[in-house]
Enzyme design. Structure first.
Site, PDB file in Angstrom:
ATOM      1  N   CYS A  98     -12.787   6.681  -0.539  1.00  0.00           N
ATOM      2  CA  CYS A  98     -12.779   5.677  -1.625  1.00  0.00           C
ATOM      3  C   CYS A  98     -12.090   4.466  -1.060  1.00  0.00           C
ATOM      4  CB  CYS A  98     -12.079   6.336  -2.919  1.00  0.00           C
ATOM      5  SG  CYS A  98     -12.809   7.524  -3.794  1.00  0.00           S
ATOM      6  N   HIS A 117      -7.049   1.951  -2.142  1.00  0.00           N
ATOM      7  CA  HIS A 117      -8.283   2.832  -2.764  1.00  0.00           C
ATOM      8  C   HIS A 117      -8.889   2.137  -3.815  1.00  0.00           C
ATOM      9  CE1 HIS A 117      -9.240   6.352  -5.197  1.00  0.00           C
ATOM     10  NE2 HIS A 117      -9.057   7.082  -4.227  1.00  0.00           N
TER      11      HIS A 117
HETATM   12  N1  PLP Z   1      -5.027   5.680  -5.165  1.00  0.00           N
HETATM   13  C1  PLP Z   1      -4.776   6.365  -4.053  1.00  0.00           C
HETATM   14  C2  PLP Z   1      -3.985   5.707  -2.984  1.00  0.00           C
HETATM   15  C3  PLP Z   1      -5.467   7.435  -3.738  1.00  0.00           C
HETATM   16  O1  PLP Z   1      -5.067   8.227  -2.667  1.00  0.00           O
HETATM   17  C4  PLP Z   1      -6.022   8.228  -5.041  1.00  0.00           C
HETATM   18  C5  PLP Z   1      -6.460   9.494  -4.939  1.00  0.00           C
HETATM   19  O2  PLP Z   1      -7.113   9.967  -4.111  1.00  0.00           O
HETATM   20  C6  PLP Z   1      -6.023   7.234  -6.189  1.00  0.00           C
HETATM   21  C7  PLP Z   1      -5.486   6.162  -6.161  1.00  0.00           C
HETATM   22  C8  PLP Z   1      -6.762   7.958  -7.402  1.00  0.00           C
HETATM   23  O3  PLP Z   1      -6.174   8.861  -7.994  1.00  0.00           O
HETATM   24  P1  PLP Z   1      -6.740   9.724  -9.235  1.00  0.00           P
HETATM   25  O4  PLP Z   1      -7.980   9.988  -8.895  1.00  0.00           O
HETATM   26  O5  PLP Z   1      -5.773  10.880  -9.185  1.00  0.00           O
HETATM   27  O6  PLP Z   1      -6.683   8.871 -10.534  1.00  0.00           O
END
Ligand code: PLP
Length: 412
Positions: A370, A129
Site C-alpha cells: 500500500c 501508506h
Molecule cells: N498506515 C500505515 C503506516 C499502515 O502500515 C497501515 C496498515 O498497514 C495503515 C495506515 C492502515 O491501517 P488499517 O488498515 O488498520 O486502517
C-alpha cells in the site's frame, strides 16, 4: 540501563508462550511469523477477554440500564481510559473507530473538507501508506486544494530540508507517518510537528507502525491529530482510534450520523453529543475495543521500552545474518529504524520468494505494501517484507535466513 540490557530482563520465551498461534505448524514446519507490520498476533489474554465478553457480558453500550448493558458500557469506556493512559492523552479526546484508515478519513472529511479551498495545499511524504494519501486526494478533488510531497533520501530517511522547504503558507495540513510500514524509518515527528506548528500548519501523524513497537507519548509529540490501528498492537481487527485536540473536536462537524452521537433529535434539527461520542455513531466494535484494552494492559505490563529494546536486538541480528546473502537488496537503512526489512533477491520476483518461503513455514508479505509512490521511487513493483515483533526469536531469524538461502538457490 541501555536498550539492550533492558530487553534482557524479560523472559522472552515465556512471553512467546502467551501467543497460541505459535503452537501451530505451517506446511509441516513451525510457523515463523514475520508479518507483524501487516497485523500483529494476539496474546491469550486478548483472545480470552473477547471470548469472555461474548460469553458473559454481551450487550450494547450506552443504551441499556440492565446489568449486562452497564457491564458492557463500563468495560468499553474502561478500555478507552486505559488506551488513553497508554498514549498519554485525555479519554474525551480519543475517538474509538475501526482503525487508522477510518481515523484519517474522519479528519479528511470533518476537518479538512469544510476548511480547504482552492490555493490551499496538503503536504505528505513519499513514504506514506495509501491510507494517508487517498483520503487527501479525495478532499483535494472536492476543495480545489493541491497535494505536495516531501521527498526521501535513497536510504529511506525523510529529507527534512525538503520537508521544511515545502512548508509554505498555502499548506494547511501535513500528514506524516511516525514509522514507515515499508522502510521501518522512524521519523522525528516531535521536531516535525514543532516546525509545522511554528508555520501555522496542522499535523496528522499516522502512528500505525509506531504504537506496537515503541513508547508513544502523543501529548509530547505536539501534533493536532494522531491515528492508529489496534490490530497491529496485539488487539482485535476492526479497532483503533483517533486522537485530536479538544478545540478541533469542538469545531468539527460529525463524520457520520446516527444513534449515540446525539443529545436530542427533532425533525427540525439535531443537537449533537459531546466528543468523543459525537464522532461515534452507531453500535461500535464493543468486544474488539474491550479486547484492545486487554492488549494495552498486556503491552503496558511488558513495558514499551522493553519491547523497543527487544526488537532493536532482533533487528541487529537479522541485519547481521542478511549481510551474508549475496544479491540481496534491502530497501530502507535509516539509522532510526524499526524491525522491518523490505528486500528483493536478484533475479527473483517478490511473490515467488514469499510463496517459496511459505513452504518453509515462513510468513512474509510481498507486494507494494500500500505504498505505490514509494515503490515508484525505488523503481520496483513489489518487495518482500520481513517485519518482526517482540515475540519473534533469534532462532527464527537463523531459520528464516537459512530458508531464504535455500529459496534463492531454487530461483537462481
Ligand atoms: N498506515 C500505515 C503506516 C499502515 O502500515 C497501515 C496498515 O498497514 C495503515 C495506515 C492502515 O491501517 P488499517 O488498515 O488498520 O486502517
Amino acid at each position: 540501563m541501555n536498550r539492550m540490557t533492558a530487553a534482557k530482563s524479560i523472559d522472552w520465551d515465556a512471553v512467546r508462550g502467551d501467543f497460541p498461534v505459535f503452537e501451530r505448524q505451517v506446511n509441516g514446519k513451525p510457523l515463523i511469523y514475520f508479518d507483524s507490520a501487516n497485523t500483529g498476533q494476539k496474546p491469550r489474554s486478548v483472545i480470552e477477554t473477547v471470548d469472555d465478553f461474548y460469553r458473559r457480558h454481551n450487550a450494547n453500550v450506552s443504551r441499556a440500564v440492565h446489568t449486562l448493558g452497564s457491564e458492557a458500557t463500563e468495560a468499553y469506556e474502561g478500555a478507552r481510559k486505559r488506551l488513553a493512559r497508554f498514549v498519554n492523552v485525555h479519554p474525551d479526546e480519543l475517538l474509538l473507530c475501526s482503525g487508522t484508515t477510518f481515523a484519517i478519513n474522519l479528519v479528511a472529511y470533518s476537518w479538512a473538507l469544510p476548511r480547504l479551498k482552492p490555493g490551499d495545499a496538503i503536504l505528505l511524504t513519499r513514504m506514506e501508506h495509501h491510507a494517508n494519501i487517498v483520503p487527501w486526494q479525495l478532499v483535494a478533488e472536492r476543495t480545489g486544494a493541491t497535494i505536495k510531497v516531501a521527498e526521501i533520501a535513497p536510504d529511506g530517511t525523510l529529507d527534512l530540508a525538503s520537508l521544511y522547504a515545502a512548508m509554505t503558507p498555502e499548506v494547511k495540513l501535513l500528514g506524516v507517518a511516525h514509522v514507515s510500514n515499508v522502510l521501518g524509518t522512524v521519523n522525528p515527528v516531535r521536531e516535525i510537528c514543532r516546525e509545522a506548528r511554528r508555520r501555522g500548519i496542522a499535523t496528522l501523524v499516522d502512528g500505525s507502525q509506531a504504537l506496537p513497537h515503541r513508547p508513544v507519548d502523543i501529548a509530547a509529540i505536539g501534533c493536532d491529530f494522531y491515528a492508529f490501528t489496534g490490530h497491529k498492537m496485539c488487539g482485535p481487527t476492526g479497532t483503533g482510534a483517533l486522537w485530536a485536540r479538544k478545540e478541533h473536536l469542538a469545531a468539527m462537524p460529525p463524520f457520520i450520523g446516527g444513534g449515540e452521537m446525539i443529545k436530542e433529535v427533532r425533525f427540525e434539527g439535531t443537537v449533537f453529543n459531546d466528543a468523543p461520542h459525537k464522532f461515534e455513531a452507531g453500535t461500535p466494535n464493543i468486544a474488539g475495543h474491550i479486547g484492545l484494552g486487554a492488549a494495552v494492559d498486556y503491552l503496558g505490563a511488558l513495558g514499551m521500552a522493553q519491547v523497543e529494546a527487544r526488537e532493536a536486538e532482533l533487528l541487529a541480528h537479522l541485519n547481521e545474518e542478511l549481510a551474508h546473502i549475496d544479491g540481496l537488496r534491502v530497501f530502507g537503512t535509516a539509522k532510526e529504524k524499526a524491525a522491518v526489512i523490505s528486500f528483493l533477491v536478484e533475479g527473483a520476483h517478490a511473490h515467488d520468494l514469499a510463496t517459496l518461503l511459505d513452504l518453509e513455514g515462513v510468513a512474509v508479505r510481498s507486494g507494494h505494501h500500500c505504498a505505490h509512490p514509494l515503490m515508484r521511487f525505488y523503481g520496483v513493483a513489489a518487495t518482500c517484507r520481513a517485519s518482526l515483533a517482540f515475540y519473534n526469536t533469534h532462532h527464527e531469524i537463523e531459520r528464516f535466513v537459512a530458508a531464504l538461502k535455500k529459496v534463492r538457490g531454487l530461483l537462481a
